[in-house]
Scaffold this motif. Structure first.
Motif, PDB file in Angstrom:
ATOM      1  N   ASP A 125       0.863  -1.183   0.000  1.00 54.42           N
ATOM      2  CA  ASP A 125       0.000   0.000   0.000  1.00 54.42           C
ATOM      3  C   ASP A 125       0.900   1.233   0.000  1.00 54.42           C
ATOM      4  O   ASP A 125       1.647   1.474   0.944  1.00 54.42           O
ATOM      5  CB  ASP A 125      -0.891  -0.008   1.242  1.00 54.42           C
ATOM      6  CG  ASP A 125      -1.925   1.094   1.226  1.00 54.42           C
ATOM      7  OD1 ASP A 125      -1.801   2.039   0.433  1.00 54.42           O
ATOM      8  OD2 ASP A 125      -2.877   1.002   2.031  1.00 54.42           O
ATOM      9  N   SER A 126       0.872   2.008  -1.070  1.00 56.57           N
ATOM     10  CA  SER A 126       1.755   3.162  -1.214  1.00 56.57           C
ATOM     11  C   SER A 126       1.119   4.463  -0.739  1.00 56.57           C
ATOM     12  O   SER A 126       1.667   5.539  -0.941  1.00 56.57           O
ATOM     13  CB  SER A 126       2.190   3.299  -2.684  1.00 56.57           C
ATOM     14  OG  SER A 126       1.055   3.517  -3.485  1.00 56.57           O
ATOM     15  N   ARG A 127      -0.053   4.374  -0.079  1.00 55.68           N
ATOM     16  CA  ARG A 127      -0.738   5.583   0.356  1.00 55.68           C
ATOM     17  C   ARG A 127      -0.132   6.203   1.583  1.00 55.68           C
ATOM     18  O   ARG A 127      -0.512   7.286   1.994  1.00 55.68           O
ATOM     19  CB  ARG A 127      -2.211   5.286   0.617  1.00 55.68           C
ATOM     20  CG  ARG A 127      -2.952   4.905  -0.654  1.00 55.68           C
ATOM     21  CD  ARG A 127      -4.353   4.532  -0.377  1.00 55.68           C
ATOM     22  NE  ARG A 127      -4.359   3.217   0.259  1.00 55.68           N
ATOM     23  CZ  ARG A 127      -5.436   2.546   0.621  1.00 55.68           C
ATOM     24  NH1 ARG A 127      -6.613   3.074   0.440  1.00 55.68           N
ATOM     25  NH2 ARG A 127      -5.351   1.350   1.155  1.00 55.68           N
TER      26      ARG A 127
END
Length: 128
Positions: A125-127
């Protein structure tokens, strides 16, 4: 511009041969058929084979490859072999971490089957 849907469209030299490859060789489910065409489900996209408007002799080949993600690359390779689909390049882990296998369709289009390992950055998850 808002894109509502998309699909990859191929105009094979031999429509029936290509339908058999994608339907029987790869085992893709048919989304719909129409007079002169077949549309297959391929994950979150569609692959359409059009039996009309075939490319002229000497038309350039498809300028790229079709990337198809699978859950288990070894199982996919075995299944394709059992169906008689020649493997152009056996499954292996690439330097960028993905597991890839290559197959070529009847018109020379490269299909890259990809397994994304659990620890690969594509699964993070790159958020933040």
């Amino acid at each position: 511009m808002e894109i509502l849907a998309s699909r990859v469209l191929f105009r094979p030299k031999d429509y029936a041969r290509s339908v058999a490859f994608y339907r029987d060789g790869l085992g893709l489910a048919i989304a719909r058929e129409y007079g002169g065409g077949t549309v297959f489900y391929a994950g979150q996209t569609l692959i359409e084979l059009a039996g009309h408007g075939a490319p002229a002799d000497g038309a350039p080949p498809f300028p790229g490859a079709l990337w198809l993600q699978v859950r288990d690359i070894a199982a996919a390779q075995e299944q394709l072999r059992e169906r008689g689909v020649p493997i152009a390049r056996d499954a292996r882990q690439e330097p960028w971490g993905l597991h890839e296998m290559h197959v070529t369709d009847p018109d020379g289009v490269t299909l890259i089957f990809v397994e994304v390992p659990e620890d690969h950055p594509l699964r993070r998850d790159s958020r933040g």
